[in-house]
Design an enzyme around this catalytic site. Structure first.
Site, PDB file in Angstrom:
ATOM      1  N   ARG A  47      44.129  16.174  -7.748  1.00  0.00           N
ATOM      2  CA  ARG A  47      43.545  17.477  -8.155  1.00  0.00           C
ATOM      3  C   ARG A  47      42.020  17.349  -8.177  1.00  0.00           C
ATOM      4  O   ARG A  47      41.496  16.478  -8.890  1.00  0.00           O
ATOM      5  CB  ARG A  47      44.068  17.814  -9.553  1.00  0.00           C
ATOM      6  CG  ARG A  47      43.528  19.114 -10.140  1.00  0.00           C
ATOM      7  CD  ARG A  47      44.023  19.281 -11.583  1.00  0.00           C
ATOM      8  NE  ARG A  47      45.469  19.230 -11.684  1.00  0.00           N
ATOM      9  CZ  ARG A  47      46.134  18.918 -12.806  1.00  0.00           C
ATOM     10  NH1 ARG A  47      45.481  18.623 -13.925  1.00  0.00           N
ATOM     11  NH2 ARG A  47      47.451  18.892 -12.805  1.00  0.00           N
TER      12      ARG A  47
ATOM     13  N   HIS B 152      44.769  12.745 -12.360  1.00  0.00           N
ATOM     14  CA  HIS B 152      45.001  13.562 -11.154  1.00  0.00           C
ATOM     15  C   HIS B 152      43.746  13.537 -10.269  1.00  0.00           C
ATOM     16  O   HIS B 152      43.846  13.524  -9.051  1.00  0.00           O
ATOM     17  CB  HIS B 152      45.285  15.023 -11.525  1.00  0.00           C
ATOM     18  CG  HIS B 152      46.684  15.281 -11.991  1.00  0.00           C
ATOM     19  ND1 HIS B 152      47.768  15.259 -11.143  1.00  0.00           N
ATOM     20  CD2 HIS B 152      47.190  15.594 -13.208  1.00  0.00           C
ATOM     21  CE1 HIS B 152      48.879  15.552 -11.819  1.00  0.00           C
ATOM     22  NE2 HIS B 152      48.550  15.748 -13.079  1.00  0.00           N
TER      23      HIS B 152
ATOM     24  N   GLU C  39      54.509  15.248 -21.622  1.00  0.00           N
ATOM     25  CA  GLU C  39      55.018  15.995 -20.463  1.00  0.00           C
ATOM     26  C   GLU C  39      55.982  15.146 -19.645  1.00  0.00           C
ATOM     27  O   GLU C  39      55.564  14.175 -19.019  1.00  0.00           O
ATOM     28  CB  GLU C  39      53.838  16.408 -19.553  1.00  0.00           C
ATOM     29  CG  GLU C  39      52.756  17.172 -20.268  1.00  0.00           C
ATOM     30  CD  GLU C  39      51.501  17.381 -19.409  1.00  0.00           C
ATOM     31  OE1 GLU C  39      51.349  16.742 -18.359  1.00  0.00           O
ATOM     32  OE2 GLU C  39      50.673  18.203 -19.816  1.00  0.00           O
TER      33      GLU C  39
ATOM     34  N   HIS D 243      54.939  14.660 -15.829  1.00  0.00           N
ATOM     35  CA  HIS D 243      53.666  14.036 -15.433  1.00  0.00           C
ATOM     36  C   HIS D 243      53.765  12.509 -15.493  1.00  0.00           C
ATOM     37  O   HIS D 243      54.094  11.942 -16.535  1.00  0.00           O
ATOM     38  CB  HIS D 243      52.530  14.524 -16.348  1.00  0.00           C
ATOM     39  CG  HIS D 243      51.223  13.835 -16.091  1.00  0.00           C
ATOM     40  ND1 HIS D 243      50.111  14.493 -15.610  1.00  0.00           N
ATOM     41  CD2 HIS D 243      50.849  12.533 -16.238  1.00  0.00           C
ATOM     42  CE1 HIS D 243      49.120  13.622 -15.476  1.00  0.00           C
ATOM     43  NE2 HIS D 243      49.544  12.427 -15.866  1.00  0.00           N
TER      44      HIS D 243
ATOM     45  N   ASP E 206      52.769  15.420 -10.801  1.00  0.00           N
ATOM     46  CA  ASP E 206      53.660  16.284 -11.596  1.00  0.00           C
ATOM     47  C   ASP E 206      54.843  16.611 -10.696  1.00  0.00           C
ATOM     48  O   ASP E 206      54.637  17.116  -9.582  1.00  0.00           O
ATOM     49  CB  ASP E 206      52.961  17.592 -11.980  1.00  0.00           C
ATOM     50  CG  ASP E 206      51.724  17.366 -12.824  1.00  0.00           C
ATOM     51  OD1 ASP E 206      51.695  16.383 -13.596  1.00  0.00           O
ATOM     52  OD2 ASP E 206      50.782  18.168 -12.711  1.00  0.00           O
TER      53      ASP E 206
HETATM   54 ZN    ZN Z   1      49.924  16.312 -14.564  1.00  0.00          ZN
END
Ligand code: ZN
Length: 229
Positions: free
Chosen positions: A103, A132, A197, A200, A139
């Site tokens: 990301r 990320h 999470e 993740h 994810d």
């Molecule tokens: Zn993530």
């Protein structure tokens, strides 16, 4: 005239101070001696690795499209480890569905700014950068190869509730079994699940990579990927 000029100069000076303070607060620290980036596009490794890039749609917690392209990348060793997980799932008639991989840093900054303070444990602070941003976090979930549908999980992706915890005891037995299968296979290949999470995972060598802010198309070109600082 002189007075206006003085005011203007003072204003400009304050503005520069303000913007540099804001930037200093949000820019990640400088890092040295990092590995060279080699971002690999995940679905080129195996066409059955499914993409569901939510940030390229408005079906995400921001409610807006933040990626112009629905693509997913990871650093090569992480991508290869992920492929091994996918192959294990294939034996069971299942496969990986990817929500997000590498990301760009500027997107992490947007996430931080739109997230209310009480929910910020679910997003990375841009001052530190995210795993990320290093191309070392993914994810993902599991889908059924035959139907193409995702398998049931205790919570949705990016659901910022207690159900998102990888140790949440609620939900159905089937949902927990699916979540635990994903975690078991990922951990065997060097990924670590996030404590908040279930979807993740961080790749073990994330510290060896710098923070990047290059676009997906630049990452795909395979040319030198420059770190943010
Ligand atoms: Zn993530």
């Amino acid at each position: 005239m002189k007075k206006y000029f003085r005011q203007f100069t003072a204003f400009t000076f304050c503005f520069i101070l303000y913007t540099s303070a804001v930037f200093a607060q949000t820019a990640p620290p400088q890092e040295k001696n990092k590995r060279e980036a080699q971002l690999v596009e995940l679905n080129t490794l195996d066409k059955t690795i499914k993409l569901d890039i939510r940030y390229a749609t408005d079906n995400n917690f921001v409610g807006k499209t933040v990626y112009s392209e629905a693509r997913a990348f990871l650093q090569k060793p992480a991508a290869e480890a992920l492929l091994r997980v996918h192959k294990q799932l294939k034996k069971r008639g299942l496969g990986l569905v990817i929500f997000d991989g590498y990301r760009p840093w500027s997107v992490t900054k947007i996430f931080w700014e739109v997230t209310p303070e009480d929910k910020r444990k679910y997003v990375a602070n841009p001052a530190k950068g995210s795993k990320h941003n290093r191309g070392c976090a993914v994810d993902l979930s599991i889908y059924d190869l035959k139907t193409g549908e995702p398998v049931p999980m205790p919570s949705g992706f990016d659901e910022f509730t207690e159900r998102a915890s990888p140790v949440y005891k609620g939900g159905t037995e089937q949902e927990r079994a699916n979540r635990d299968l994903l975690r078991k296979l990922m951990e065997k290949e060097g990924f670590i699940v996030n404590v908040n999470e279930w979807w993740h995972f961080d790749y073990k060598d994330w510290e060896k990579y710098a923070i990047y802010d290059v676009s997906f198309s630049d990452a795909a070109k395979g040319e030198e990927v420059k770190a943010i600082n």
